[in-house]
Motif scaffolding. Sequence first.
Motif, PDB file in Angstrom:
ATOM      1  N   ILE A   1       0.252  -3.705  -5.973  1.00  0.00           N
ATOM      2  CA  ILE A   1       0.343  -2.404  -5.400  1.00  0.00           C
ATOM      3  C   ILE A   1      -0.740  -1.484  -5.313  1.00  0.00           C
ATOM      4  CG2 ILE A   1       1.762  -0.291  -4.915  1.00  0.00           C
ATOM      5  CD1 ILE A   1       3.969  -1.805  -5.744  1.00  0.00           C
ATOM      6  N   TYR A   2      -1.245  -0.763  -4.475  1.00  0.00           N
ATOM      7  CA  TYR A   2      -2.541  -0.083  -4.278  1.00  0.00           C
ATOM      8  C   TYR A   2      -2.199   1.079  -3.581  1.00  0.00           C
ATOM      9  CZ  TYR A   2      -4.960  -4.431  -5.215  1.00  0.00           C
ATOM     10  OH  TYR A   2      -5.348  -5.508  -5.874  1.00  0.00           O
ATOM     11  N   GLU A   3      -2.956   2.159  -4.006  1.00  0.00           N
ATOM     12  CA  GLU A   3      -2.715   3.425  -3.503  1.00  0.00           C
ATOM     13  C   GLU A   3      -3.987   3.726  -2.576  1.00  0.00           C
ATOM     14  OE1 GLU A   3      -2.146   8.378  -4.453  1.00  0.00           O
ATOM     15  OE2 GLU A   3      -2.232   6.910  -6.058  1.00  0.00           O
ATOM     16  N   ALA A   4      -3.658   4.569  -1.418  1.00  0.00           N
ATOM     17  CA  ALA A   4      -4.791   4.663  -0.087  1.00  0.00           C
ATOM     18  C   ALA A   4      -4.534   6.148   0.055  1.00  0.00           C
ATOM     19  CB  ALA A   4      -4.663   3.644   0.813  1.00  0.00           C
ATOM     20  N   LYS A   5      -5.877   6.911   0.156  1.00  0.00           N
ATOM     21  CA  LYS A   5      -5.964   8.293   0.462  1.00  0.00           C
ATOM     22  C   LYS A   5      -7.126   8.345   1.378  1.00  0.00           C
ATOM     23  CE  LYS A   5      -3.677  10.334  -3.476  1.00  0.00           C
ATOM     24  NZ  LYS A   5      -4.051  11.099  -4.656  1.00  0.00           N
TER      25      LYS A   5
ATOM     26  N   VAL B   1       0.669  -1.376  -0.005  1.00  0.00           N
ATOM     27  CA  VAL B   1       0.057  -0.050  -0.023  1.00  0.00           C
ATOM     28  C   VAL B   1       0.781   1.139  -0.012  1.00  0.00           C
ATOM     29  CG1 VAL B   1      -1.717   1.247   1.137  1.00  0.00           C
ATOM     30  CG2 VAL B   1      -1.569  -1.168   1.267  1.00  0.00           C
ATOM     31  N   ILE B   2       0.374   2.142  -1.147  1.00  0.00           N
ATOM     32  CA  ILE B   2       1.288   3.573  -0.960  1.00  0.00           C
ATOM     33  C   ILE B   2       0.185   4.402  -0.402  1.00  0.00           C
ATOM     34  CG2 ILE B   2       2.175   5.302  -2.336  1.00  0.00           C
ATOM     35  CD1 ILE B   2       2.709   3.157  -4.476  1.00  0.00           C
ATOM     36  N   ALA B   3       0.155   4.608   0.873  1.00  0.00           N
ATOM     37  CA  ALA B   3      -0.820   5.280   1.771  1.00  0.00           C
ATOM     38  C   ALA B   3      -0.336   6.771   2.093  1.00  0.00           C
ATOM     39  CB  ALA B   3      -0.967   4.553   3.145  1.00  0.00           C
ATOM     40  N   PHE B   4      -1.172   7.731   1.588  1.00  0.00           N
ATOM     41  CA  PHE B   4      -0.716   9.096   1.759  1.00  0.00           C
ATOM     42  C   PHE B   4      -1.669   9.929   2.721  1.00  0.00           C
ATOM     43  CE2 PHE B   4       0.737   8.696  -2.687  1.00  0.00           C
ATOM     44  CZ  PHE B   4       2.013   8.896  -2.403  1.00  0.00           C
ATOM     45  N   THR B   5      -1.078  10.352   3.763  1.00  0.00           N
ATOM     46  CA  THR B   5      -1.996  11.161   4.901  1.00  0.00           C
ATOM     47  C   THR B   5      -2.561  12.383   4.029  1.00  0.00           C
ATOM     48  OG1 THR B   5      -0.060  12.727   5.443  1.00  0.00           O
ATOM     49  CG2 THR B   5      -0.490  10.459   6.681  1.00  0.00           C
ATOM     50  N   ASP B   6      -3.538  13.207   4.423  1.00  0.00           N
ATOM     51  CA  ASP B   6      -4.059  14.309   4.070  1.00  0.00           C
ATOM     52  C   ASP B   6      -3.024  15.515   3.695  1.00  0.00           C
ATOM     53  OD1 ASP B   6      -6.465  13.050   3.853  1.00  0.00           O
ATOM     54  OD2 ASP B   6      -7.381  13.849   5.613  1.00  0.00           O
ATOM     55  N   ASP B   7      -2.040  15.371   4.791  1.00  0.00           N
ATOM     56  CA  ASP B   7      -0.943  16.515   4.703  1.00  0.00           C
ATOM     57  C   ASP B   7       0.182  15.994   3.776  1.00  0.00           C
ATOM     58  OD1 ASP B   7       0.004  14.788   6.456  1.00  0.00           O
ATOM     59  OD2 ASP B   7       0.890  16.336   7.925  1.00  0.00           O
ATOM     60  N   ASP B   8      -0.054  15.130   2.813  1.00  0.00           N
ATOM     61  CA  ASP B   8       1.026  14.628   1.703  1.00  0.00           C
ATOM     62  C   ASP B   8       2.063  14.019   2.381  1.00  0.00           C
ATOM     63  OD1 ASP B   8       1.627  13.998  -0.674  1.00  0.00           O
ATOM     64  OD2 ASP B   8       2.756  16.020  -0.970  1.00  0.00           O
TER      65      ASP B   8
ATOM     66  N   TRP C   1       5.702   8.539  -6.371  1.00  0.00           N
ATOM     67  CA  TRP C   1       5.393   9.556  -5.730  1.00  0.00           C
ATOM     68  C   TRP C   1       6.134  10.828  -6.394  1.00  0.00           C
ATOM     69  CZ3 TRP C   1       6.589  10.564   0.171  1.00  0.00           C
ATOM     70  CH2 TRP C   1       5.849  11.551   0.591  1.00  0.00           C
ATOM     71  N   LYS C   2       7.196  10.678  -6.924  1.00  0.00           N
ATOM     72  CA  LYS C   2       8.104  11.541  -7.581  1.00  0.00           C
ATOM     73  C   LYS C   2       7.497  11.915  -9.058  1.00  0.00           C
ATOM     74  CE  LYS C   2      12.587  12.684  -9.156  1.00  0.00           C
ATOM     75  NZ  LYS C   2      14.025  12.279  -9.266  1.00  0.00           N
ATOM     76  N   MET C   3       7.043  10.784  -9.740  1.00  0.00           N
ATOM     77  CA  MET C   3       6.237  11.108 -10.913  1.00  0.00           C
ATOM     78  C   MET C   3       4.984  11.811 -10.864  1.00  0.00           C
ATOM     79  SD  MET C   3       4.682   7.948 -13.528  1.00  0.00           S
ATOM     80  CE  MET C   3       3.551   7.738 -12.429  1.00  0.00           C
ATOM     81  N   ASN C   4       4.023  11.656  -9.729  1.00  0.00           N
ATOM     82  CA  ASN C   4       2.874  12.110  -9.595  1.00  0.00           C
ATOM     83  C   ASN C   4       3.123  13.532  -9.006  1.00  0.00           C
ATOM     84  OD1 ASN C   4       1.442  10.269 -10.323  1.00  0.00           O
ATOM     85  ND2 ASN C   4       1.237   9.391  -8.147  1.00  0.00           N
ATOM     86  N   ARG C   5       3.961  13.955  -8.465  1.00  0.00           N
ATOM     87  CA  ARG C   5       4.551  15.452  -8.130  1.00  0.00           C
ATOM     88  C   ARG C   5       4.948  16.188  -9.219  1.00  0.00           C
ATOM     89  NH1 ARG C   5       6.404  16.569  -2.658  1.00  0.00           N
ATOM     90  NH2 ARG C   5       8.225  17.657  -3.705  1.00  0.00           N
ATOM     91  N   ILE C   6       5.612  15.391 -10.232  1.00  0.00           N
ATOM     92  CA  ILE C   6       6.361  16.132 -11.327  1.00  0.00           C
ATOM     93  C   ILE C   6       4.946  16.448 -12.407  1.00  0.00           C
ATOM     94  CG2 ILE C   6       7.450  15.801 -13.309  1.00  0.00           C
ATOM     95  CD1 ILE C   6       9.738  14.272 -11.903  1.00  0.00           C
ATOM     96  N   GLN C   7       4.108  15.579 -12.540  1.00  0.00           N
ATOM     97  CA  GLN C   7       3.046  15.579 -13.252  1.00  0.00           C
ATOM     98  C   GLN C   7       1.830  16.494 -12.716  1.00  0.00           C
ATOM     99  OE1 GLN C   7       1.278  11.683 -13.712  1.00  0.00           O
ATOM    100  NE2 GLN C   7       2.830  11.191 -15.567  1.00  0.00           N
TER     101      GLN C   7
END
Length: 183
Positions: free
Chosen positions: A123-127, A47-54, A175-181
Amino acid sequence: MDFEEKTLKSEVIYDGKVTKYVVEDVLLPNGKQSKREIVRHAGASAVIAFTDDDRLLLVKQYRKAIEQISIEIPAGLKDTEDVDGMTTAKRELEEETGYQAKDWSFVTSFYSTPGFTDEFLEIYEAKQLITVENPLPKDEDETIELLALTFDEAWAEYEKGHLRDSKSVFALFYWKMNRIQNK
């Protein structure tokens, strides 16, 4: 050109809790014979889990195979009762971090190291994370510490060599790719 290797004989030399070790005699496409040592694995989810404050949720733990501490995204083995990889991912997020997520999406899947194992990783992303009041218990044989790192903090752990397993390196570059995009 024919690439398939035909199995002539298969012997299980160890059947463990997590993996099964098999030695196979194979017939190569060129007619010669060879041996293949294979680690059979039920599969896993991460899981790639992101908090609300990134921030990215990571777990710090000792990995005996590499004799060092490793910082990794939450992950775990598929249980026999798991209906799919998402079920595994949701369970592992809660067990290892004490969080659930409202927003889930599939990111990718791959064979971790097909040269010697059939482990298949999803792999899943969780927000939109939610703290669970009484989370699922951690596995008894795990000693882990929860980390919530900014992108720069996670990248620093990568550069120090603490974040080096394939799924977590993938997560960092994702994460880096998404930040660039999203600039």
